[in-house]
Design a protein around this motif. Structure first.
Motif, PDB file in Angstrom:
ATOM      1  N   SER A  30     -85.888  24.707  14.502  1.00 35.91           N
ATOM      2  CA  SER A  30     -87.122  24.468  14.397  1.00 35.91           C
ATOM      3  C   SER A  30     -87.855  23.871  15.607  1.00 35.91           C
ATOM      4  N   ALA A  31     -87.014  22.892  16.179  1.00 34.67           N
ATOM      5  CA  ALA A  31     -87.204  22.124  17.177  1.00 34.67           C
ATOM      6  C   ALA A  31     -87.586  22.808  18.646  1.00 34.67           C
ATOM      7  N   TRP A  32     -87.217  24.205  18.639  1.00 31.78           N
ATOM      8  CA  TRP A  32     -87.419  24.881  19.619  1.00 31.78           C
ATOM      9  C   TRP A  32     -88.890  25.596  19.682  1.00 31.78           C
ATOM     10  N   ALA A  33     -89.863  24.895  20.261  1.00 27.86           N
ATOM     11  CA  ALA A  33     -91.223  25.804  20.221  1.00 27.86           C
ATOM     12  C   ALA A  33     -91.078  26.895  21.186  1.00 27.86           C
ATOM     13  N   ALA A  34     -91.697  27.944  20.382  1.00 33.66           N
ATOM     14  CA  ALA A  34     -91.609  29.495  21.370  1.00 33.66           C
ATOM     15  C   ALA A  34     -92.428  29.277  22.445  1.00 33.66           C
ATOM     16  N   ASP A  35     -93.452  28.310  22.547  1.00 32.19           N
ATOM     17  CA  ASP A  35     -94.113  28.413  23.733  1.00 32.19           C
ATOM     18  C   ASP A  35     -93.873  27.100  24.674  1.00 32.19           C
ATOM     19  N   GLU A  36     -92.695  26.479  24.527  1.00 33.16           N
ATOM     20  CA  GLU A  36     -92.325  25.252  25.255  1.00 33.16           C
ATOM     21  C   GLU A  36     -91.901  25.730  26.659  1.00 33.16           C
ATOM     22  N   ALA A  37     -92.261  25.246  27.451  1.00 34.15           N
ATOM     23  CA  ALA A  37     -91.962  25.714  29.095  1.00 34.15           C
ATOM     24  C   ALA A  37     -90.789  25.134  29.243  1.00 34.15           C
ATOM     25  N   ASP A 139     -87.282  35.710  31.617  1.00 33.57           N
ATOM     26  CA  ASP A 139     -86.753  34.892  30.529  1.00 33.57           C
ATOM     27  C   ASP A 139     -85.360  35.136  29.945  1.00 33.57           C
ATOM     28  N   LYS A 140     -84.789  36.047  30.347  1.00 36.54           N
ATOM     29  CA  LYS A 140     -83.442  36.428  29.941  1.00 36.54           C
ATOM     30  C   LYS A 140     -82.458  35.901  30.869  1.00 36.54           C
ATOM     31  N   ASN A 141     -82.880  35.381  32.315  1.00 39.61           N
ATOM     32  CA  ASN A 141     -82.024  34.707  33.266  1.00 39.61           C
ATOM     33  C   ASN A 141     -83.015  33.685  33.996  1.00 39.61           C
ATOM     34  N   LEU A 142     -83.097  32.955  33.413  1.00 39.76           N
ATOM     35  CA  LEU A 142     -84.240  31.885  34.186  1.00 39.76           C
ATOM     36  C   LEU A 142     -83.201  30.518  34.553  1.00 39.76           C
ATOM     37  N   ARG A 160     -79.067  27.536  33.394  1.00 44.59           N
ATOM     38  CA  ARG A 160     -79.257  28.982  33.297  1.00 44.59           C
ATOM     39  C   ARG A 160     -79.615  29.435  31.777  1.00 44.59           C
ATOM     40  N   LEU A 161     -80.888  29.627  31.509  1.00 43.38           N
ATOM     41  CA  LEU A 161     -81.487  29.859  30.163  1.00 43.38           C
ATOM     42  C   LEU A 161     -81.924  31.361  29.957  1.00 43.38           C
ATOM     43  N   GLU A 162     -81.960  31.462  28.561  1.00 49.28           N
ATOM     44  CA  GLU A 162     -82.837  32.787  28.009  1.00 49.28           C
ATOM     45  C   GLU A 162     -83.439  32.471  26.858  1.00 49.28           C
ATOM     46  N   LYS A 163     -84.508  33.238  26.648  1.00 51.45           N
ATOM     47  CA  LYS A 163     -85.509  33.108  25.677  1.00 51.45           C
ATOM     48  C   LYS A 163     -85.067  33.924  24.610  1.00 51.45           C
ATOM     49  N   THR A 164     -84.708  33.348  23.367  1.00 50.12           N
ATOM     50  CA  THR A 164     -84.732  34.465  22.251  1.00 50.12           C
ATOM     51  C   THR A 164     -85.989  34.600  21.687  1.00 50.12           C
ATOM     52  N   PRO A 165     -85.961  35.968  21.178  1.00 53.61           N
ATOM     53  CA  PRO A 165     -87.047  36.528  20.473  1.00 53.61           C
ATOM     54  C   PRO A 165     -87.209  36.462  19.073  1.00 53.61           C
ATOM     55  N   GLY A 166     -88.413  36.561  18.560  1.00 49.96           N
ATOM     56  CA  GLY A 166     -88.375  36.730  17.086  1.00 49.96           C
ATOM     57  C   GLY A 166     -88.792  35.301  16.664  1.00 49.96           C
ATOM     58  N   MET A 172     -82.475  29.325  24.969  1.00 48.70           N
ATOM     59  CA  MET A 172     -81.054  29.423  24.840  1.00 48.70           C
ATOM     60  C   MET A 172     -80.165  28.916  25.990  1.00 48.70           C
ATOM     61  N   ILE A 173     -79.443  28.125  26.136  1.00 49.20           N
ATOM     62  CA  ILE A 173     -78.541  27.790  27.546  1.00 49.20           C
ATOM     63  C   ILE A 173     -77.078  28.552  27.241  1.00 49.20           C
TER      64      ILE A 173
END
Length: 218
Positions: A30-37, A139-142, A160-166, A172-173
């Motif tokens: 829950s600490a991971w805000a979906a809209d966090e840069a 977002d899958k390879n940032l 290297r990060l990816e953004k998880t959906p849903g 995620m690193i």
């Protein structure tokens, strides 16, 4: 040097320790805000974790068991470890059975947890400066670029990060670059040699042997 030994000098170990520390502050999804840069995310976890490490006497003293528990509880749950293991293994991952994939992830995780726990004892007065994210990345390879600053010249450190959906979406690193060397690339070179010599089971056996040796040596 053992096949799986990390070839970092003391300075590189200190930088790796800072890298690991920067990954350890997220405690719940829950600490991971979906809209966090992504650069804000890296800055936040870096600042929070360095403060935590510096304030914890047991961690600073090098308590291996406590450090391993910290890494396992607060790092591995927030890394796409399956993707990391698959990328490090290469084409052989797709040919491995479900059981082989499971065993490989387990042994690789143990290796990384102990490696990172040892590196954490090197954290001292380093700080991390996060650079603005380059435009046009997926977002899958940032990649987020940072600099580790302490004694000596600043050192490049990239995530290297990816953004998880849903639900619970967030960053995620799944890889990091220390001194110009990506972790996955480093391990993939090693893993490929072992797989070519004896197959996926030989790689699993080598990882297991290395982990047992590390446990005996403390």
């Amino acid at each position: 040097m053992s096949f799986f030994s990390m070839s970092f000098s003391l300075n590189r170990r200190q930088i790796l320790a800072t890298t690991v520390a920067a990954l350890l502050s997220v405690t719940t999804a829950s600490a991971w805000a979906a809209d966090e840069a992504p650069d804000v995310f890296i800055k936040r976890i870096t600042t929070e974790t360095l403060d935590t490490i510096k304030a914890d006497k047991a961690l600073r003293s090098g308590d291996v068991n406590k450090l391993m528990q910290l890494v396992d509880d607060r790092l591995m749950a927030h890394v796409n470890f399956r993707r990391m293991t698959a990328l490090a293994t290469g084409p052989a991952w797709r040919k491995a059975t479900t059981e082989q994939q499971k065993r490989l992830q387990e042994e690789f995780k143990i290796l990384l947890v102990r490696t990172y726990a040892g590196a954490l004892s090197q954290v001292s007065d380093q700080t991390v400066v996060v650079k603005p994210v380059k435009a046009g990345q997926e977002d899958k390879n940032l990649v987020v670029n940072t600099e580790v600053r302490g004694k000596g010249d600043p050192i490049q450190l990239d995530y290297r990060l990816e953004k998880t959906p849903g639900e619970g979406a967030g960053w995620m690193i799944f890889d990091l670059n220390v001194l110009g060397v990506w972790l996955i690339e480093n391990y993939r070179t090693q893993f490929t040699k072992e797989i070519n010599a004896g197959g996926i089971d030989a790689l699993i056996a080598s990882l297991a042997a290395r982990n047992k040796s590390n446990a005996r040596n403390g």
